[in-house]
Design an enzyme around this catalytic site. Sequence first.
Site, short mmCIF file in Angstrom:
data_model
loop_
_atom_site.label_atom_id
_atom_site.label_comp_id
_atom_site.label_asym_id
_atom_site.label_seq_id
_atom_site.Cartn_x
_atom_site.Cartn_y
_atom_site.Cartn_z
N GLY A 158 -64.73 49.90 62.95
CA GLY A 158 -64.25 51.07 62.24
C GLY A 158 -63.29 50.68 61.14
O GLY A 158 -62.71 49.59 61.14
N GLY A 198 -66.43 48.73 66.46
CA GLY A 198 -67.37 49.81 66.23
C GLY A 198 -68.77 49.32 65.94
O GLY A 198 -69.75 50.05 66.16
N GLU A 252 -59.79 44.07 69.80
CA GLU A 252 -58.75 45.09 69.65
C GLU A 252 -57.37 44.70 70.16
O GLU A 252 -56.36 45.16 69.63
CB GLU A 252 -59.21 46.38 70.34
CG GLU A 252 -60.33 47.11 69.62
CD GLU A 252 -61.71 46.52 69.87
OE1 GLU A 252 -62.68 46.96 69.22
OE2 GLU A 252 -61.82 45.60 70.72
N ASP A 299 -62.93 50.18 72.56
CA ASP A 299 -63.37 51.57 72.64
C ASP A 299 -64.88 51.63 72.38
O ASP A 299 -65.59 50.72 72.77
CB ASP A 299 -62.56 52.45 71.67
CG ASP A 299 -62.73 52.07 70.21
OD1 ASP A 299 -63.40 51.04 69.92
OD2 ASP A 299 -62.19 52.78 69.34
#
Length: 359
Positions: free
Chosen positions: A71, A119, A142, A150
Amino acid sequence: MTDRAVQTDEILFSRIGSAAIIRLNRPKALNSLNLAMVHAMKPAMERFANDPEISCVILTGEGERGLCAGGDIRAIYQLGKAGDPDVTRFWREEFPINYTIARYPKPYVALMDGIVMGGGVGVASHGRHRIVTERTKLAMPETGIGYVPDVGATWLLPRAPGEIGTWMGLTGEIVGAADAIFAGLADMFVPSERLGALTQALGELKAGSSDRDVRAVIDGFAGAPGESRLAMHRDLIDRVFAFDTVEEIIAALETEPGEFAAETRAVIARRSPTSLKLTLRLLRAGRKSSGLVECLEREFTVASELLRNRDFYEGVRAAVIDKDRNPQWQPATLAQVSDADLDRYFVGGHAVLFPEHRL
């Protein structure tokens, strides 16, 4: 044929024969996902699913550097810093895309060439046909930016063999093709030079082709990915990462001889203490979860709270803004992060992402 109704400069939709192509088109940004891209992706996938002339959907990335680096954390950083109340909208639109891919009714083929992180794993590894190459560099990095895995990674990683997913989630280290397949995040290896021919061959499939038909085509281009480094070290990883606290994992690493254990210990020492503890709790919860939706909801709750705290902004600053690679985490040590500190990250104060799947 181009789907002009939803085409943007940053994500392109086209056809090669019976195959629908989704091309992430931000090569200078390593095809990182932004709100406009995920917003355009959902209706396109719905149309492809309902089009009887389409046999499969193929996800690819523009340029030679990667499918998707994740992302657009710079944009989230800027919105969060500005106190924009819409800061979580990207995740609200991105996470349902991950779920759509996981349950997609037609064969979904992800060409995981080059960098596939964060992502990027979300739009690839939930699919049914996940292809890696000799250039694949996959990671969930992350904890190095004060965030947590995530995009449904806390559903995927606990289903890797043994504690491989725990190692990947905590360290955030990059793995190659063989390791991605071993971890269950990819399926087959195809040399990058053959991806174009593979795409053409998939486009020659008849409408209504099954996953078995798609797999048969891919098998014709597939090769051996080489030896998995994680498979070589699995016994150590399973032994060390079986504990349910980060402190115990580090203590176990300190008793292990060899370069791999030393490197792993050094990597974890550089990660955000808060992110490490949150990640381990998320992975353990993911192991016991009922399905992907439960994990996505939990990830969203934690992510929303992380935006209210310093480590995410400090991690992005150090990695992306100033690029000094020297984040100053607060709290700075694992001992300073209590269970009570972690508990508040799991208290949702927002509308759920999937109201039709109330838990």
